[in-house]
Design an enzyme around this catalytic site. Structure first.
Site, PDB file in Angstrom:
ATOM      1  N   CYS A  96       6.826  -0.999   1.672  1.00 56.86           N
ATOM      2  CA  CYS A  96       7.325  -2.224   2.318  1.00 56.86           C
ATOM      3  C   CYS A  96       8.223  -1.982   3.535  1.00 56.86           C
ATOM      4  O   CYS A  96       7.974  -2.571   4.595  1.00 56.86           O
ATOM      5  CB  CYS A  96       8.070  -3.109   1.334  1.00 56.86           C
ATOM      6  SG  CYS A  96       7.527  -2.961  -0.357  1.00 56.86           S
ATOM      7  N   ARG A 134       6.971   8.278  -7.091  1.00 56.82           N
ATOM      8  CA  ARG A 134       8.004   7.682  -7.934  1.00 56.82           C
ATOM      9  C   ARG A 134       8.325   8.644  -9.059  1.00 56.82           C
ATOM     10  O   ARG A 134       7.426   9.273  -9.621  1.00 56.82           O
ATOM     11  CB  ARG A 134       7.519   6.353  -8.520  1.00 56.82           C
ATOM     12  CG  ARG A 134       7.255   5.335  -7.438  1.00 56.82           C
ATOM     13  CD  ARG A 134       6.871   4.001  -8.026  1.00 56.82           C
ATOM     14  NE  ARG A 134       6.512   3.079  -6.960  1.00 56.82           N
ATOM     15  CZ  ARG A 134       6.029   1.862  -7.155  1.00 56.82           C
ATOM     16  NH1 ARG A 134       5.865   1.411  -8.382  1.00 56.82           N
ATOM     17  NH2 ARG A 134       5.732   1.088  -6.145  1.00 56.82           N
ATOM     18  N   GLN A 148      -1.179   3.366  -3.181  1.00 57.54           N
ATOM     19  CA  GLN A 148      -1.329   1.932  -3.402  1.00 57.54           C
ATOM     20  C   GLN A 148      -2.231   1.350  -2.329  1.00 57.54           C
ATOM     21  O   GLN A 148      -2.136   1.740  -1.165  1.00 57.54           O
ATOM     22  CB  GLN A 148       0.031   1.246  -3.290  1.00 57.54           C
ATOM     23  CG  GLN A 148       0.971   1.560  -4.424  1.00 57.54           C
ATOM     24  CD  GLN A 148       2.276   0.810  -4.268  1.00 57.54           C
ATOM     25  OE1 GLN A 148       2.912   0.885  -3.215  1.00 57.54           O
ATOM     26  NE2 GLN A 148       2.669   0.078  -5.282  1.00 57.54           N
ATOM     27  N   ASP A 194      -1.991  -1.172  -0.520  1.00 56.38           N
ATOM     28  CA  ASP A 194      -0.880  -2.081  -0.265  1.00 56.38           C
ATOM     29  C   ASP A 194      -1.134  -2.945   0.959  1.00 56.38           C
ATOM     30  O   ASP A 194      -1.822  -2.523   1.892  1.00 56.38           O
ATOM     31  CB  ASP A 194       0.364  -1.229  -0.006  1.00 56.38           C
ATOM     32  CG  ASP A 194       1.628  -1.930  -0.461  1.00 56.38           C
ATOM     33  OD1 ASP A 194       1.557  -3.095  -0.855  1.00 56.38           O
ATOM     34  OD2 ASP A 194       2.693  -1.281  -0.407  1.00 56.38           O
ATOM     35  N   HIS A 215       1.084  -6.277   3.241  1.00 54.20           N
ATOM     36  CA  HIS A 215       2.137  -7.283   3.307  1.00 54.20           C
ATOM     37  C   HIS A 215       1.663  -8.401   4.203  1.00 54.20           C
ATOM     38  O   HIS A 215       1.165  -8.147   5.297  1.00 54.20           O
ATOM     39  CB  HIS A 215       3.427  -6.659   3.828  1.00 54.20           C
ATOM     40  CG  HIS A 215       4.002  -5.691   2.855  1.00 54.20           C
ATOM     41  ND1 HIS A 215       3.628  -4.364   2.821  1.00 54.20           N
ATOM     42  CD2 HIS A 215       4.879  -5.859   1.838  1.00 54.20           C
ATOM     43  CE1 HIS A 215       4.264  -3.761   1.833  1.00 54.20           C
ATOM     44  NE2 HIS A 215       5.024  -4.633   1.214  1.00 54.20           N
ATOM     45  N   LYS A 252       5.343 -13.716  -9.181  1.00 55.71           N
ATOM     46  CA  LYS A 252       4.151 -12.899  -8.916  1.00 55.71           C
ATOM     47  C   LYS A 252       2.982 -13.291  -9.803  1.00 55.71           C
ATOM     48  O   LYS A 252       3.149 -13.911 -10.846  1.00 55.71           O
ATOM     49  CB  LYS A 252       4.475 -11.420  -9.111  1.00 55.71           C
ATOM     50  CG  LYS A 252       4.974 -11.080 -10.509  1.00 55.71           C
ATOM     51  CD  LYS A 252       5.165  -9.580 -10.677  1.00 55.71           C
ATOM     52  CE  LYS A 252       5.608  -9.245 -12.098  1.00 55.71           C
ATOM     53  NZ  LYS A 252       5.559  -7.829 -12.400  1.00 55.71           N
ATOM     54  N   HIS A 280       3.968  -9.278  -0.939  1.00 56.94           N
ATOM     55  CA  HIS A 280       3.415  -7.942  -1.170  1.00 56.94           C
ATOM     56  C   HIS A 280       2.152  -8.166  -1.958  1.00 56.94           C
ATOM     57  O   HIS A 280       2.128  -9.031  -2.818  1.00 56.94           O
ATOM     58  CB  HIS A 280       4.249  -7.097  -2.137  1.00 56.94           C
ATOM     59  CG  HIS A 280       5.667  -6.939  -1.821  1.00 56.94           C
ATOM     60  ND1 HIS A 280       6.118  -5.922  -1.047  1.00 56.94           N
ATOM     61  CD2 HIS A 280       6.751  -7.623  -2.215  1.00 56.94           C
ATOM     62  CE1 HIS A 280       7.433  -5.999  -0.992  1.00 56.94           C
ATOM     63  NE2 HIS A 280       7.846  -7.017  -1.681  1.00 56.94           N
TER      64      HIS A 280
END
Length: 636
Positions: free
Chosen positions: A335, A364, A382, A384, A386, A466, A512
């Site tokens: 992000c 992580r 990911q 991912d 945005h 979410k 996200h």
RNA sequence: GCCGAAGUAGCUCAACGGUAGAGCAAGUGAUUUGUAAUCACUAGGUUGGGGGUUCGAUUCCCUUCUUCGGCUCCA
């Protein structure tokens, strides 16, 4: 064509031979992965059994007048009694029914061994045989408190002491055993005829790791031995689909001690599949109006201070790397980088919605005990993106996102998924009105798409509500794939703005989203969902050409060349082995098509086609065989 | 991280205080094969790493790493 009547009376048609398991997969009731048993034409059978035409099939969890939950909860009480009788120093705590079976947590110093479990099973059946009635008794809280104090059951006392004094509580008794319990229970213990204690584990009292660790026993029980046998068989079958086992057998990926736990090596076969998944993903995203970006794997501590991750996500991050007196961190999320791209210039409302996407690799720190194959790792990518938009654009964005997400998942053959809407938790940031608007937007979009969903009240992240889509693995464990999350936190922290039509700065909404979740986890669920029999478009080798002997290698090469020209991934097995052996190997590798080339074929310009899971399809001209593969690809 | 279990050849497993075996895979040779395993031979291991007990450890003990099942956490 098979016609099968499902439990709700509807009729489903299937192409080719199907097993009860295939049908179970088709019924999206969440228990398809390990349905406890199937009933075919009213006969209890194994999930691996093949189904005949015009059959009536129901996938059942249980065969009893009692619902499984009551049955299993009652079984937990019997187990508690058995354990108490065999281990008098044990303190009982709680023991509920779960999706498949039950457990009970005990406070005891020594660990339960396998031999102990067998003893407990025996004792349970003994108690069951006594046909002891379950009796309910209601009494004032204080009396119950006194009773459990006298019994020296501190955990029961702790639970009771939290209940207001004036309340009446219920206890259930069977035989010599008394437990604090809301019920309901079955009439008597005699209904239990078969039990298997599956595993033991540690579990914190009340799920809090600051509390004492208790010993938990998991078990499953049935009103007949046959049902237990069927269940255990199905469990064995499920284990064969384990992505770690198939990952090794199909040579897809590995982890190496020397590299580190939770760090995945993608072997050529797995890497080809990943390449196909990623290429598909990128193309679809570009078509759907996303802009692809690339961002670094590390960033300065100041970035993570601004984002707040060093505060609220510190435990999930790898420790700092110091370079020239400055701390850098491996990114646990993409992000802040995407936001930096947004903030790199002044934005106008005319640019919105801006959809920034990246296959972003993050690291992580996951506690060692939580790592699990491809499903929970320490380094993963990911898918991912945005989405930054104006408040007015919100509804439209969420709607197209859900649509987009389901279309992507569909391409991979997923049908059986659980959708959750998670709402505002106690601790949260952002305006209530924004939360309301965002949550409603999510809800409306799911409903508009006609999807069934569950609401997880207070289950949202602190920074926004979410939607999650979870897919189950072979053992019925849910893994989150798609997640669509609002963020009221980072937009403020990074002071994101756009200039509106009114020439004033405004704060945009930010979403996200990851559709596959992580490529690693997605790959894991994909393997288990298809049991390694992937859709043809994903197979590393789509056609294996098998020359009968050396003298037909040239002909096989001709065929391979035609396939390659047509964009089909084809290999030749040129080894000096018999055709039976080559077929066996190709079958075990789960290669979808085998083209067999020998004298007959060469003479007629044909190949003998064999389809994995279907068998010999006979001889076809090379062109027709190629077309058959292409047709299947087009239908996927 | 915690509670438990486990790590033996590339894979699946055996042996269990007296310095490790099998099947498959691999290599070589023979064979030239018709829809899920052709035959023979060869090679392959400091029994996860480190330390200890012992005349002797793969076996017993300690420690560490990794894996598995849970708890907690989460994509």
């Amino acid at each position: 064509m098979l016609k099968i009547t499902l439990p709700d009376g509807s009729i489903r048609e299937f192409e080719g031979a199907v097993s009860a398991h295939d049908v179970a997969l088709d019924i999206s009731e969440g228990l398809a992965r390990v349905a406890l048993a199937a009933r075919i034409n009213d006969k209890l059978c194994d999930l691996s059994e093949m189904i005949e035409e015009d059959s009536t099939v129901s996938i059942i969890t249980f065969k009893s007048d009692e619902g499984p939950e009551i049955f299993w909860h009652s079984s937990a009480h019997i187990m508690a009694q058995a354990v108490q009788e065999l281990f008098p120093n044990v303190k009982v705590t709680i023991g509920p029914a779960i999706e498949n079976g039950f457990y009970y947590d005990f406070d005891i110093d020594e660990a339960f061994t396998e031999a102990d479990l067998e003893k407990i099973e025996k004792k349970m059946l003994e108690i069951a045989k006594g046909k002891h009635a379950y009796t309910r008794e209601e009494l004032p809280r204080n009396e119950a408190l006194k009773m459990f104090q006298e019994m020296d059951e501190p955990y029961k006392v702790e639970i009771l002491s939290e209940i207001p004094e004036e309340e009446t509580i219920s206890v259930y008794k069977q035989d010599k055993f008394v437990d604090l319990c809301r019920g309901p229970h079955m009439q008597n213990t005699g209904l239990l005829k078969a039990v298997k204690l599956l595993k033991t584990s540690g579990a914190y009292w009340r799920g809090d790791e600051k509390n004492k660790m208790l010993k938990r026993i998991y078990g499953i029980s049935f009103p007949s031995k046959k049902e237990l046998k069927v269940y255990l068989n199905n469990l064995e079958e499920a284990k064969k689909r384990d992505h770690r086992k198939l990952g090794k057998e199909l040579d897809l990926f590995s982890v190496s001690d020397d590299i580190g736990a939770g760090l995945i090596l993608w072997h050529p076969n797995g890497a080809m599949m990943r390449h196909l998944i990623e290429s598909f993903w990128k193309e679809e995203h570009i078509k759907s109006g996303y802009k692809l970006v690339y961002t670094p794997h590390i960033g300065k501590s100041t970035l993570w201070e601004t984002s707040g991750h060093l505060g609220f996500y510190n435990e999930g991050m790898f420790s700092a790397i110091e370079v020239e007196g400055q701390d850098y961190y491996l990114k646990p999320m993409n992000c802040p980088f995407h936001i930096a791209i947004y903030n790199s210039t002044k934005r106008s409302y005319r640019e919105l919605p801006l959809r920034l996407g990246e296959l972003g690799t993050v690291y992580r720190y996951e506690r060692s005990g939580t790592l699990h194959g491809l499903m929970r790792v320490r380094g993963f990518t990911q898918d991912d993106a945005h989405i930054i938009c104006t408040p007015e654009q919100l509804d439209g964005e969420v709607e197209r996102l859900i649509d987009f997400s389901l279309n992507i998942l569909k391409k991979f053959g997923f049908k059986d998924m659980d959708i959750y809407l998670s709402t505002k938790p106690e601790k949260s940031v952002g305006e209530d009105a924004d939360w309301e608007k965002a949550t409603e937007s999510l809800r409306k979009s799911i409903e508009k798409a006609g999807l069934e969903y569950k609401v997880d009240e207070g289950g949202g992240a602190f920074y926004g509500p979410k939607i999650d889509i979870k897919i189950k693995d072979a053992l019925n464990r849910s893994w989150q794939c798609t997640t669509i999350q609002f963020d009221f936190n980072l937009s403020t922290r990074f002071d994101m703005e756009y200039i509106g039509a009114d020439n004033q700065p405004h704060r945009p909404f930010m979403l996200h989203r990851a559709l596959l979740g992580s490529i690693e986890r997605f790959f894991g669920t994909l393997i288990e969902y298809h049991a390694g029999n992937f859709p043809v478009w994903l197979c590393p080798v789509q056609v294996q050409v098998l020359p009968i002997s050396d003298q037909y290698i040239d002909y096989a090469k001709e065929i391979q060349d035609k396939l390659l020209q047509a964009g089909i991934r084809a290999d030749i097995d040129m080894r000096d082995e018999r055709i039976g052996y080559k077929i066996r190997e190709a079958e075990m590798k789960k290669i979808p098509y085998m083209f067999i080339a020998g004298g007959k074929e060469k003479e007629n310009g044909t190949v003998s086609v064999r389809r994995h899971t279907k068998g010999d399809l006979g001889a076809l001209s090379v062109e027709d065989a190629l077309k058959a593969v292409k047709d299947e690809l087009d239908s996927e």
